[in-house]
Write an enzyme that holds these catalytic residues in place. Structure first.
Site, mmCIF file in Angstrom:
data_model
loop_
_atom_site.group_PDB
_atom_site.id
_atom_site.type_symbol
_atom_site.label_atom_id
_atom_site.label_comp_id
_atom_site.label_asym_id
_atom_site.label_seq_id
_atom_site.Cartn_x
_atom_site.Cartn_y
_atom_site.Cartn_z
ATOM 1 N N SER A 58 0.871 -1.178 0.000
ATOM 2 C CA SER A 58 0.000 0.000 0.000
ATOM 3 C C SER A 58 0.903 1.221 0.000
ATOM 4 C CB SER A 58 -0.865 0.003 1.265
ATOM 5 O OG SER A 58 -1.477 1.261 1.463
ATOM 6 N N TYR A 71 -2.380 -1.218 10.279
ATOM 7 C CA TYR A 71 -2.340 -1.377 8.825
ATOM 8 C C TYR A 71 -1.014 -0.855 8.274
ATOM 9 C CZ TYR A 71 -3.788 -1.079 3.936
ATOM 10 O OH TYR A 71 -3.875 -1.218 2.568
#
Length: 180
Positions: A58, A71
């Site tokens: 990401s 995350y």
């Protein structure tokens, strides 16, 4: 082209990893792996003909986001793992890279069946969210022979989002960004 499906529960290690061996046997080897599985890397090393490992991370592999510590830590860890594996597997002709998407119109971002061209995002230079096919295209590029000299890299697919770092700092009129 054929699809092969097996159940793989990584909470059942090391036994679950034998699924990778079954895939290698069914397919005649493994040349490209999207994501990291230690057993697949071993198959590639044993086959002695190189290969590609591509992890989906990401943009949060590189930049933090308020309220997303677990995350971001996981994505940064996957990015570091990618770099370590790139060093360790290079001698076997295996390249290891990551693809780091920004906001992509998917169920994960609450945009099931959304058309990215209709998702206006003024803070992203391209002005929209991304499409899963654009991430897939980056993965396909890294899997090609033309990408054979790229290893340990993170290919950012974010419409220019990360370029806005300093710009975004002056774009907020209030402190409401501090709350997720």
């Amino acid at each position: 082209m054929a699809a092969h499906v097996r159940r793989l529960d990584l909470t059942e290690l090391p036994g679950a990893a034998s699924v990778i061996d079954a895939f290698a046997e069914d397919l005649g080897g493994i040349d490209v792996l999207v994501n990291c599985a230690q057993r697949a890397a071993r198959q590639m090393v044993d086959a002695a003909h190189g290969g590609r490992i591509i992890t989906i991370t990401s943009v949060h592999e590189h930049v933090p986001r308020v309220g997303a510590a677990p995350y971001c830590a996981a994505k940064a860890g996957a990015g570091a793992l990618t770099q370590v594996l790139a060093l360790e597997l290079a001698e076997h002709g295996i390249t290891v890279n990551s693809v780091a998407p920004g906001e992509i119109s998917t169920p994960m971002t609450g945009q099931t069946d959304a058309d990215p061209r209709e998702q206006e995002r003024p803070g992203i230079p391209l002005g929209r969210t991304g499409h899963a096919a654009e991430v897939a295209a980056a993965v396909a590029f890294l899997a090609r022979p033309a990408a054979g000299y790229i290893t340990g890299a993170s290919l950012v697919v974010d419409g220019g989002l990360m370029l806005m770092g300093a710009q975004a700092g002056t774009a907020y009129p209030a402190h409401d960004w501090r709350s997720p």
